[in-house]
Scaffold this active site. Structure first.
Site, PDB file in Angstrom:
ATOM      1  N   GLY A   1     -34.811   3.646  26.782  1.00 53.44           N
ATOM      2  CA  GLY A   1     -36.246   3.843  26.663  1.00 53.44           C
ATOM      3  C   GLY A   1     -36.933   2.558  27.051  1.00 53.44           C
ATOM      4  N   GLY A   2     -38.221   2.515  26.796  1.00 54.45           N
ATOM      5  CA  GLY A   2     -38.967   1.319  27.132  1.00 54.45           C
ATOM      6  C   GLY A   2     -38.516   0.125  26.324  1.00 54.45           C
ATOM      7  CG  MET A   3     -39.646   0.101  23.129  1.00 55.38           C
ATOM      8  SD  MET A   3     -40.773  -0.798  22.214  1.00 55.38           S
ATOM      9  CE  MET A   3     -41.914   0.489  21.902  1.00 55.38           C
TER      10      MET A   3
ATOM     11  CG  ASP B   1     -44.341   3.089  21.472  1.00 52.45           C
ATOM     12  OD1 ASP B   1     -45.244   3.670  22.115  1.00 52.45           O
ATOM     13  OD2 ASP B   1     -43.214   2.865  21.938  1.00 52.45           O
TER      14      ASP B   1
ATOM     15  N   GLY C   1     -29.121   6.772  25.735  1.00 45.93           N
ATOM     16  CA  GLY C   1     -30.303   6.787  26.594  1.00 45.93           C
ATOM     17  C   GLY C   1     -30.971   5.441  26.622  1.00 45.93           C
TER      18      GLY C   1
END
Lengths: 493, 243
Positions: free
Chosen positions: A70-72, A183, A68
């Site tokens: 993600g933002g990071m 986060d 996947g």
């Protein structure tokens, strides 16, 4: 004047003033195309490397699948053949890595992350740079993240109460080491198959520079939503401490309980769903805007949640409060029943058995609307419950109403016996001395109301119903005996 | 470094979520975010006012006054249930304004409103007149204008990005490929006109479409409170345009 044009794709006539002369309908349709992760609409511009590219860069790993984005960064499942274990390979987005100071920050943070050794924290095995790509090799967790679990079906408050202390424990451990997660959000909380929770992406926020206040990195873009961020993370990002994690956990907790985010002026969890009212304090305290008013340590958060989880629940009387319209008539008719017993008793003491029975009949009749109202109340309460708390069916919920109906039946049987007794006795004793029993009757009516008031305390209702059933029978049979005691048989003169 | 800034001007976080998060607290950040949203999405409001039968002058004053009040007074706090989407919030606030406030305001003053958001109101009327007035209700009309405005915002941002990179011609040539099936694009023809190989064009189109999609989703994210709502809003916009 433009001539009427049609969309080359859908062949529909184009209205004037369409953006760039393109068909708006088809433009939106293009937005549906795959290729973006629907869970992360805010991630601009970062295209994760393909499996092929990753395989070329990491010959030492067997790259198995893309897990996947993600933002990071992007995450891949891989296997380390030498150690025969699965690992998660996280690749940070290249644009982020190009920002000044990134290399030092990356090394510094990754080292301190690698030092985190806790069963509830996803451990970092290795990190480095290869082909200009910054990566972290981490423990692989076979399971899903909290967001996926929430999507698959809402978590019960019990599950939430089980998950949150585990997160607190891990946070406390990391905070003790001087590491702030920065986060905490459902995507970063992994649930393994055994039901345990592990926090991932510890400190990645700092590496990527989300809250460094540095808009150059564009990392804010990457995160997409500030919903889980503490207010100070947005306003004064440089002054963030461990209490920001406590705030974020509060948001996660609120969302687990209610299914919604605590936006704007939000309601406490117990007024949205049926949960222990004491959880309101926990959630509200962790969501204090002023960090000095929050829990100061994750361990305090944990203790508070655990105390609630292990003690008897204090349910808010949500359903009853909301159903005032239904429960007020129920109560009124109960009181009426008790009040009507006063003239009934008085008549009995007067020796006027017929009048007494008229009153008792009225008193019992007033029970019928009370029971109907009660049945409606039960049904309404059942309907007011959020679906996951509906452990019973509507039929059963309304069925509780029949407990007083049984009561009613028993009352009649005992009255019948009472009547028979009185009639038989009357034949023997034609002239009864008049006695004043008003005090006695009023006292009984008050006791009756007090007794039923107890039934409105949640948890006591069923006990009171049962006790009432028994008491009702004995009460009226006792009258017969009482009568015998009060008016002893006299020989007819 | 400035190229990063130009790419997503002031889209640090999604605007509407910042506004909603702020709730009643009157934070400057929230007001800025709201002002940016209003600046981009005022035209549907103007069109709505015109469709409700107001004259061009009134509609101009009214839109200006509405936005001024929206920004000055804290209306967001009252918008409890429509908080999910900026679109529905704006429409319901406007309806409320037209029903309760506008007459009073007009009685008090004509013109003289201090412009907080500068709007190109003169061009608005020209634009309004050019658009067909079919038998939509003002509400569906608002939604239609909304969807088109959003697409305009996205496309102009996309074009801006290409212009910044000095690829204006490329964008002009390729932008029709944003619609329709990916396989059905005239790659060969484009390759001929642009003097590039077909594969280069294919990947350029792919990048363009990908970037467009991202910008579209980002912009939608700006108008909803939670990232989870983006897909639903996208579907809703599609339903608006396809009716």
């Amino acid at each position: 004047m433009e001539t009427q044009r049609t969309c080359p794709s859908c062949k529909k006539a184009l209205p004037p003033n369409v953006p760039l002369g393109l068909c708006p309908e088809c433009l939106i349709k293009s937005g549906f195309d795959t290729g973006t992760d629907p869970a992360n609409p805010g991630t601009s511009g970062f295209a994760p490397p393909s499996l092929e590219e990753i395989r070329k860069l990491f010959p030492q790993l067997e790259i198995l699948e893309f897990l996947g984005k993600g933002g990071m960064g992007a995450v891949y499942k891989a296997r380390q053949p030498a150690l025969d274990r699965f690992v998660a390979l996280k690749v940070l987005p290249a644009p982020v890595a190009n920002t000044p100071g990134f290399a030092e920050r990356f090394t510094r943070e990754a080292r301190s992350l690698a030092r985190l050794n806790h069963p509830r924290i996803v451990s970092v095995h290795d990190f480095g740079v290869t082909g200009g790509l910054h990566y972290l090799i981490m423990e692989f967790i076979d399971g899903q993240n909290l967001r996926q679990a929430e999507r698959a079906g809402r978590l019960s408050p019990e599950q939430a109460l089980q998950i949150v202390p585990q997160i607190c424990e891990a946070l406390q451990y990391a905070h003790d080491q001087g590491i702030v997660h920065r986060d905490i959000k459902p995507e970063n909380l992994l649930l393994d198959k055994a039901g345990g929770v592990k926090i991932t992406d510890f400190g990645i926020a700092k590496i990527v520079g989300i809250d460094s206040g540095d808009s150059l990195t564009g990392a804010r873009d990457v995160v997409g939503t500030p919903h889980y961020m503490a207010p100070e993370q947005i306003e004064t990002p440089t002054e963030v401490d461990h209490r920001a994690d406590i705030y974020s956990l509060g948001v996660v907790f609120y969302e687990m309980l209610t299914g919604e985010l605590p936006l704007g002026k939000f309601e406490p969890p117990s007024s949205r769903v049926q949960v222990d009212v004491r959880l309101d304090d926990v959630v509200l305290r962790s969501l204090e805007k002023e960090r000095s008013r929050r829990y100061q340590k994750a361990s305090q958060f944990k203790t508070h949640v655990e105390t609630i989880a292990t003690s008897r629940p204090e349910m808010s009387s949500l359903s009853l409060h909301r159903q005032r319209i239904t429960w007020i008539p129920a109560l009124v008719f109960y009181v009426l029943q008790a009040v009507l017993l006063v003239p009934a008793e008085l008549a009995m003491f007067d020796g006027s058995i017929d009048r007494s029975f008229q009153w008792i009949g009225l008193s019992l009749l007033s029970l019928i609307p009370a029971y109907i109202a009660w049945g409606i109340l039960h049904y309404a309460c059942w309907k007011a419950l959020p679906e996951r708390f509906r452990a019973t069916t509507p039929a059963r919920a309304v069925g509780f109403m029949f407990i007083p109906f049984v009561n009613f039946y028993w009352a009649f049987v005992s009255f019948k016996k009472l009547a028979d007794g009185f009639n038989a006795w009357h034949r023997d004793v034609p002239a009864l001395p008049v006695r004043d029993g008003s005090g006695w009757a009023v006292a009984k009516a008050i006791l009756f109301v007090a007794f039923w008031t107890l039934a409105w305390i949640p948890g006591l209702a069923s006990i009171v119903s049962l006790a009432d059933l028994i008491a009702f029978v004995f009460y009226y049979q006792a009258i017969v005996w009482n009568a015998n005691l009060m008016w002893p048989r006299q020989k007819p003169s | 470094m400035s190229s990063t800034d130009n790419r997503s001007p002031a889209f640090a976080t999604t605007h509407w979520s910042v506004v909603v998060m702020a709730g009643e607290g009157d934070s400057t950040r929230a007001r800025d975010a709201l002002a940016k949203l209003c600046k981009a999405y005022w035209y549907p409001l103007y069109s709505y006012a015109r469709r409700r039968g107001h004259s061009p002058e009134d509609a101009q004053d009214l839109t200006q006054e509405f936005l001024t009040r929206l920004l000055e007074k804290n209306w967001i706090a009252n918008a409890n249930r429509t908080r999910g989407r900026f679109r529905s919030f704006l429409l319901s606030a406007m309806k409320h304004f037209l029903a309760d406030e506008w007459d009073k305001v007009r009685a008090q003053k004509r013109g003289g409103a201090v412009a907080i958001v500068s709007l190109e109101l003169d061009t608005a009327e020209t634009r309004f007149l050019r658009e067909p007035a079919d038998d939509d209700t003002p509400e569906t009309d608002f939604e239609l204008r909304w969807a088109c405005t959003l697409l305009e915002v996205v496309l102009s941002r996309l074009r801006g990005e290409y212009e910044n990179d000095g690829k204006t011609e490329l964008f002009t040539a390729l932008h029709p490929c944003l619609v329709g099936d990916r396989a059905a694009q005239p790659y060969a023809e484009l390759a001929r006109t642009l003097g590039a190989t077909e594969n280069t064009i294919k990947s350029a189109v792919h990048r363009l479409r990908q970037r467009y999609r991202q910008l579209l989703r980002d912009e939608i994210a700006n108008t909803v409170a939670s990232p989870d709502d983006v897909d639903a809003e996208l579907r809703y916009l599609f339903s608006i345009l396809s009716r």
